[in-house]
Design a protein around this motif. Structure first.
Motif, mmCIF file in Angstrom:
data_model
loop_
_atom_site.group_PDB
_atom_site.id
_atom_site.type_symbol
_atom_site.label_atom_id
_atom_site.label_comp_id
_atom_site.label_asym_id
_atom_site.label_seq_id
_atom_site.Cartn_x
_atom_site.Cartn_y
_atom_site.Cartn_z
ATOM 1 N N GLY A 209 0.784 -1.223 0.000
ATOM 2 C CA GLY A 209 0.000 0.000 0.000
ATOM 3 C C GLY A 209 0.814 1.269 0.000
ATOM 4 O O GLY A 209 0.243 2.365 0.014
ATOM 5 N N PHE A 210 2.146 1.148 -0.014
ATOM 6 C CA PHE A 210 3.007 2.333 -0.039
ATOM 7 C C PHE A 210 3.759 2.387 -1.363
ATOM 8 O O PHE A 210 3.915 1.377 -2.048
ATOM 9 C CB PHE A 210 3.994 2.302 1.127
ATOM 10 N N HIS A 211 4.236 3.580 -1.705
ATOM 11 C CA HIS A 211 4.774 3.771 -3.049
ATOM 12 C C HIS A 211 6.043 4.618 -3.056
ATOM 13 O O HIS A 211 6.309 5.401 -2.143
ATOM 14 C CB HIS A 211 3.743 4.492 -3.940
ATOM 15 N N LEU A 212 6.784 4.456 -4.145
ATOM 16 C CA LEU A 212 7.817 5.402 -4.543
ATOM 17 C C LEU A 212 7.277 6.192 -5.725
ATOM 18 O O LEU A 212 6.402 5.712 -6.459
ATOM 19 C CB LEU A 212 9.094 4.675 -4.963
ATOM 20 N N LEU A 213 7.806 7.386 -5.932
ATOM 21 C CA LEU A 213 7.468 8.172 -7.111
ATOM 22 C C LEU A 213 8.672 8.224 -8.040
ATOM 23 O O LEU A 213 9.796 8.486 -7.608
ATOM 24 C CB LEU A 213 7.058 9.602 -6.727
ATOM 25 N N GLY A 214 8.411 7.982 -9.324
ATOM 26 C CA GLY A 214 9.466 8.055 -10.327
ATOM 27 C C GLY A 214 8.975 8.772 -11.566
ATOM 28 O O GLY A 214 7.764 8.947 -11.757
ATOM 29 N N ASP A 215 9.889 9.196 -12.425
ATOM 30 C CA ASP A 215 9.474 9.875 -13.651
ATOM 31 C C ASP A 215 9.044 8.857 -14.703
ATOM 32 O O ASP A 215 9.040 7.644 -14.460
ATOM 33 C CB ASP A 215 10.569 10.814 -14.165
ATOM 34 N N SER A 216 8.710 9.352 -15.889
ATOM 35 C CA SER A 216 8.153 8.474 -16.932
ATOM 36 C C SER A 216 9.177 7.530 -17.528
ATOM 37 O O SER A 216 8.817 6.655 -18.323
ATOM 38 C CB SER A 216 7.539 9.335 -18.042
ATOM 39 N N GLY A 217 10.443 7.675 -17.130
ATOM 40 C CA GLY A 217 11.454 6.730 -17.595
ATOM 41 C C GLY A 217 11.376 5.386 -16.905
ATOM 42 O O GLY A 217 12.005 4.416 -17.351
ATOM 43 N N TYR A 218 10.607 5.311 -15.838
ATOM 44 C CA TYR A 218 10.438 4.062 -15.100
ATOM 45 C C TYR A 218 9.114 3.395 -15.482
ATOM 46 O O TYR A 218 8.145 4.089 -15.828
ATOM 47 C CB TYR A 218 10.442 4.328 -13.598
ATOM 48 N N PRO A 219 9.044 2.079 -15.382
ATOM 49 C CA PRO A 219 7.763 1.399 -15.612
ATOM 50 C C PRO A 219 6.846 1.583 -14.414
ATOM 51 O O PRO A 219 7.296 1.563 -13.262
ATOM 52 C CB PRO A 219 8.176 -0.070 -15.771
ATOM 53 N N ALA A 220 5.570 1.793 -14.667
ATOM 54 C CA ALA A 220 4.608 1.921 -13.577
ATOM 55 C C ALA A 220 4.395 0.564 -12.910
ATOM 56 O O ALA A 220 4.243 -0.457 -13.582
ATOM 57 C CB ALA A 220 3.284 2.453 -14.104
ATOM 58 N N LYS A 221 4.427 0.554 -11.593
ATOM 59 C CA LYS A 221 4.213 -0.662 -10.819
ATOM 60 C C LYS A 221 3.263 -0.336 -9.672
ATOM 61 O O LYS A 221 3.005 0.845 -9.398
ATOM 62 C CB LYS A 221 5.544 -1.193 -10.259
ATOM 63 N N ARG A 222 2.781 -1.355 -8.988
ATOM 64 C CA ARG A 222 1.881 -1.103 -7.852
ATOM 65 C C ARG A 222 2.597 -0.316 -6.763
ATOM 66 O O ARG A 222 1.967 0.408 -5.984
ATOM 67 C CB ARG A 222 1.333 -2.415 -7.297
ATOM 68 N N TRP A 223 3.919 -0.439 -6.702
ATOM 69 C CA TRP A 223 4.687 0.262 -5.669
ATOM 70 C C TRP A 223 5.511 1.423 -6.236
ATOM 71 O O TRP A 223 6.177 2.133 -5.467
ATOM 72 C CB TRP A 223 5.619 -0.706 -4.940
ATOM 73 N N LEU A 224 5.471 1.631 -7.549
ATOM 74 C CA LEU A 224 6.205 2.721 -8.185
ATOM 75 C C LEU A 224 5.247 3.496 -9.086
ATOM 76 O O LEU A 224 4.811 2.990 -10.126
ATOM 77 C CB LEU A 224 7.382 2.177 -9.000
ATOM 78 N N LEU A 225 4.916 4.696 -8.692
ATOM 79 C CA LEU A 225 3.939 5.498 -9.422
ATOM 80 C C LEU A 225 4.647 6.495 -10.327
ATOM 81 O O LEU A 225 5.545 7.214 -9.901
ATOM 82 C CB LEU A 225 3.025 6.233 -8.446
ATOM 83 N N THR A 226 4.219 6.537 -11.575
ATOM 84 C CA THR A 226 4.776 7.450 -12.576
ATOM 85 C C THR A 226 3.665 8.376 -13.072
ATOM 86 O O THR A 226 2.483 8.104 -12.865
ATOM 87 C CB THR A 226 5.368 6.655 -13.755
ATOM 88 N N PRO A 227 3.992 9.466 -13.737
ATOM 89 C CA PRO A 227 2.944 10.406 -14.185
ATOM 90 C C PRO A 227 2.167 9.868 -15.387
ATOM 91 O O PRO A 227 2.661 9.029 -16.150
ATOM 92 C CB PRO A 227 3.735 11.661 -14.557
ATOM 93 N N PHE A 228 0.948 10.368 -15.572
ATOM 94 C CA PHE A 228 0.199 10.099 -16.790
ATOM 95 C C PHE A 228 0.888 10.832 -17.944
ATOM 96 O O PHE A 228 1.177 12.027 -17.849
ATOM 97 C CB PHE A 228 -1.249 10.592 -16.664
ATOM 98 N N LEU A 229 1.123 10.127 -19.037
ATOM 99 C CA LEU A 229 1.784 10.749 -20.179
ATOM 100 C C LEU A 229 0.854 11.709 -20.909
ATOM 101 O O LEU A 229 1.293 12.715 -21.472
ATOM 102 C CB LEU A 229 2.303 9.675 -21.142
#
Length: 284
Positions: A209-229
């Motif tokens: 239920g917790f996350h990291l934030l990354g830019d759009s260079g990373y793949p979106a995962k349940r634990w890694l949130l990226t921006p909407f393109l």
């Protein structure tokens, strides 16, 4: 020709410098230098009593000056009254001590308990109201001189030779994870995929239920949130705004490190293995 004693007499004496002068030259105040000396002094002190042997503090000052300026080793040698080969040996010795696994674990630690995750999430949410975020992740390229072997793998997308360093900051600007071992040609997504951090999350060893934030260079995962393109709704646009403001923390953190240590702005004239140890030491 000057004798060794005459040369060493020209080395800086911290007792003659103002506190701000010490910080400007070494990026640490007197107390910080004393702390480093206590921390690794036993590992870098002379093993035997020899004439003119450098003590632990002198070795730390030589290393800090090099890291602070990024200038060629001969300049560091002249400033501290030693030879360039001595600077090279000192850098190796001190960097190995600062990047030892035991020391890194003391200063760089990813949270592991639910309580720690919640505390990090509260701090991160205070930035732009993005909930359940424990840190922000990014990669940064550190330029290096041409290595002796396999130069081509160090060429990044901008055509420069570099090491690609992955860093995670928490809401207090603490580095809680760092990976500094991949050549510049390797994409951020692979650095993450091959990291122990990815394994911990993917194999269920971290609280859910917790996350990291990354830019759009990373793949979106349940634990890694990226921006909407291409955000379509107001909710997606609001998500992107909050994501951008919150994730900017890692960019500021990297920027602060690069401003503090001039070597991170320059082409590091060390072999890649030593560069990676140097980067680990700097990020701790």
């Amino acid at each position: 020709m000057c004798s060794c004693n005459q040369i060493m007499d020209r080395a800086p004496n911290l007792d003659t410098l103002l506190e701000m002068d010490i910080i400007n030259r070494y990026r640490f105040d007197r107390a910080g230098i004393n702390y480093l000396t206590q921390l690794i002094g036993a590992n870098i002190s002379p093993k035997a009593a020899r004439n003119n042997a450098l003590n632990a503090e002198q070795k730390i000052l030589i290393t800090l000056r090099y890291l602070a300026t990024g200038l060629i080793q001969l300049n560091d040698a002249d400033i501290h009254g030693v030879s360039q080969p001595t600077v090279s040996r000192v850098l190796t010795e001190v960097i190995i001590a600062l990047s030892s696994p035991a020391l890194i674990r003391q200063f760089i630690r990813f949270p592991g308990s639910v309580e720690e995750f919640r505390r990090n999430a509260v701090q991160m949410q205070g930035i732009a109201r993005f909930p359940k975020v424990i840190g922000a992740i990014d990669g940064t390229h550190i330029n290096i001189a041409s290595p002796n072997q396999h130069e081509e793998i160090y060429v990044n997308r901008k055509g420069k030779l570099s090491i690609n360093v992955q860093v995670v900051f928490d809401g207090w600007y603490n580095i809680i994870d760092v990976v500094a071992r991949w050549p510049g040609s390797v994409h951020d997504s692979r650095v993450l995929r091959e990291s122990s951090l990815n394994n911990l999350f993917e194999n269920g060893h971290m609280p859910h239920g917790f996350h990291l934030l990354g830019d759009s260079g990373y793949p979106a995962k349940r634990w890694l949130l990226t921006p909407f393109l291409a955000p379509q709704t107001q909710a997606e646009q609001a998500y992107n705004r909050s994501h951008k403001v919150t994730r900017a923390l890692v960019e500021r953190g990297i920027g602060q490190l690069k401003r503090r240590f001039g070597i991170l702005h320059r082409e590091i004239i060390l072999q890649p293995v030593k560069v990676c140890s140097c980067l680990i030491a700097l990020h701790s």
